[in-house]
Design an enzyme around this catalytic site. Structure first.
Site, PDB file in Angstrom:
ATOM      1  N   ARG A 396       0.877  -1.189  -0.176  1.00 54.00           N
ATOM      2  CA  ARG A 396       0.031   0.003  -0.020  1.00 54.00           C
ATOM      3  C   ARG A 396       0.929   1.204  -0.094  1.00 54.00           C
ATOM      4  O   ARG A 396       0.523   2.158  -0.675  1.00 54.00           O
ATOM      5  CB  ARG A 396      -0.890  -0.070   1.284  1.00 54.00           C
ATOM      6  CG  ARG A 396      -2.038   1.309   1.173  1.00 54.00           C
ATOM      7  CD  ARG A 396      -3.006   1.116   2.285  1.00 54.00           C
ATOM      8  NE  ARG A 396      -3.928   2.104   1.965  1.00 54.00           N
ATOM      9  CZ  ARG A 396      -3.997   3.396   2.109  1.00 54.00           C
ATOM     10  NH1 ARG A 396      -2.887   4.078   2.551  1.00 54.00           N
ATOM     11  NH2 ARG A 396      -5.000   4.174   1.865  1.00 54.00           N
ATOM     12  N   CYS A 397       1.998   1.244   0.885  1.00 55.69           N
ATOM     13  CA  CYS A 397       2.901   2.439   0.927  1.00 55.69           C
ATOM     14  C   CYS A 397       3.420   2.744  -0.490  1.00 55.69           C
ATOM     15  O   CYS A 397       3.612   3.941  -0.875  1.00 55.69           O
ATOM     16  CB  CYS A 397       3.919   2.062   1.802  1.00 55.69           C
ATOM     17  SG  CYS A 397       3.498   2.253   3.722  1.00 55.69           S
ATOM     18  N   MET A 398       3.782   1.736  -1.371  1.00 55.70           N
ATOM     19  CA  MET A 398       4.355   1.920  -2.527  1.00 55.70           C
ATOM     20  C   MET A 398       3.544   2.055  -3.789  1.00 55.70           C
ATOM     21  O   MET A 398       3.974   2.165  -4.792  1.00 55.70           O
ATOM     22  CB  MET A 398       5.147   0.483  -2.595  1.00 55.70           C
ATOM     23  CG  MET A 398       6.470   0.265  -2.056  1.00 55.70           C
ATOM     24  SD  MET A 398       7.340  -1.075  -2.645  1.00 55.70           S
ATOM     25  CE  MET A 398       6.131  -2.543  -2.746  1.00 55.70           C
TER      26      MET A 398
END
EC number: 3.5.3.6
Length: 407
Positions: A396-398
């Site tokens: 999700r962060c990426m």
């Protein structure tokens, strides 16, 4: 006219996503500079790139269009006037408003192609890259042991955070730490000058604020409900500010502010809590008390542009009411084991990327959490993670969703 950005949930089928492939900025991290650059380990770039390519291909294999942050930025700077303005602002935000160092940086970067310039700015400019015949006082008096004229941006592969797609608009975020603040300047130019977005996107909150908010804390639960983390990286007053803007100008009428520990391991809400299905969420047990509760505040529109705020602790009850669901399934990272849960959370076991309802992308290293997701009926696509995870961010962060189907 169809908006080029459309995200009305965390789980609607993902159609378009923005990534950044890690580049030479990763190789500008050293043990002495890790803390300033917000890293606590150094990824091995060739393997990190292989893993990122595998991640991108996993998304493409599911029919998802993959855009690249660095390519969009270069395309947004096609106009010479725009490129000059961007370069002056980027150099100023790197600490040089005027003087010989400013001029040397400008001349050095301006002679590059737009793509070369963007890549170099993200990579960072070392003092040895430019021969400054007569450095100004600022350069010789400050950071004499610091090797960079412009700091690298090694966190750029976490494209979730400089911005957040909400409905048909976006927040362009004022980020907390100097190491990341210039990333959202690049976002600003993409949104304002790239032909795909220019003049077509509502900006719910721009980066010209003192208070901070980051995309890892912004979760779009439905077409009218947001959850936002009160965290190390997002302040309460920023949450109130974006809530007012959304309540005034969009269909959003509910913001759930969730308090999480203010530390590096749990820097954003999406490192401890993500939505993976209509009524299912991952949660790191450490954010919950013995009763399975957590402090949260529900914001609604009030009179005369003000907002109402209600304090709650029963997060399940709040989610059931906000999402109109009879039950909510909170799936604990690491199956709640006191050793496994913090280990897998450290390696982003809670940081799942939903690409459709009940279908997620996760890091393969979090095998206990992944097995539990499968037991709960979730389809899991596992991606490689030995080097990417060293940056303390997961799928999700990426990723920054640009378009999702409505539910």
């Amino acid at each position: 006219m169809t908006s080029p950005i459309h995200v009305t949930s965390e789980i609607g089928k993902l159609k378009t996503v923005m990534l950044h492939r890690p580049g030479r900025e990763i190789e500008n991290i050293t043990p002495d500079y890790m803390e300033r650059l917000l890293f606590d380990d150094i990824p091995y770039l060739p393997i990190a790139q292989e893993e990122h390519d595998f991640f991108a291909q996993t998304l493409r294999d599911q029919g998802i269009e993959v855009l690249y942050f660095e390519k969009l930025a270069a395309e947004a700077l096609a106009s010479d006037d725009v490129r000059k303005e961007f370069l002056n602002r980027m150099i100023a935000e790197s600490g040089y408003v005027a003087g010989t160092t400013h001029d040397a940086l400008y001349d050095y970067l301006y002679q590059m192609t737009p793509q070369e310039m963007v890549d170099k700015i993200i990579e960072g400019v070392r003092g040895t890259d430019i021969d400054i015949a007569q450095p100004d006082l600022q350069s010789v008096s400050e950071n004499t042991d610091w090797p960079f004229l412009m700091d690298p941006m090694p966190n750029a592969y976490f494209t979730r955070d400089p911005q957040a797609s909400i409905g048909d608009g976006i927040s362009i975020n004022k980020m907390t730490f100097p190491a990341r603040q210039r990333e959202s300047l690049i976002t600003e130019y993409i949104i304002n000058h790239h032909p795909r977005f220019a003049g077509q996107v509502e900006v719910w909150r721009d980066r010209n604020h003192e208070s901070h908010i980051e995309g890892g804390d912004e979760l779009v639960l439905s077409d009218h409900v947001l959850a936002i983390g009160v965290s190390q990286r997002t302040t309460a007053d920023a949450i109130e500010d974006i809530a007012r803007n959304l309540f005034k100008d969009s269909n959003y009428d509910t913001v759930i502010a969730i308090s999480i520990p203010h530390n590096h391991a749990m820097m954003h809400l999406d490192t401890v809590f993500t939505m993976i299905n209509h009524d299912q969420f991952t949660v790191h047990p450490a954010i919950l008390d013995d009763k399975g509760e957590v402090d949260n505040w529900v914001l609604h529109p009030g009179k005369d542009g003000e907002i109402t705020i209600e304090h709650h602790t029963d997060i399940k009850a709040v989610l059931k009411q906000a999402l109109n669901k009879p039950e909510i399934d909170l799936i604990p990272t690491g199956n709640g084991d006191p050793i496994v849960a913090p280990r897998e959370q450290w390696n982003d076991g809670s940081n799942t990327l939903a690409i459709a309802p009940g279908e997620v992308v996760t890091y393969n290293r979090n095998y206990v959490s992944n097995a539990l997701l499968k037991e709960h009926g979730i389809l899991v696509h596992e991606v490689r993670s030995s080097e990417l995870s060293r940056g303390r961010g997961g799928p999700r962060c990426m990723s920054c969703p640009i378009v999702r189907e409505d539910l």
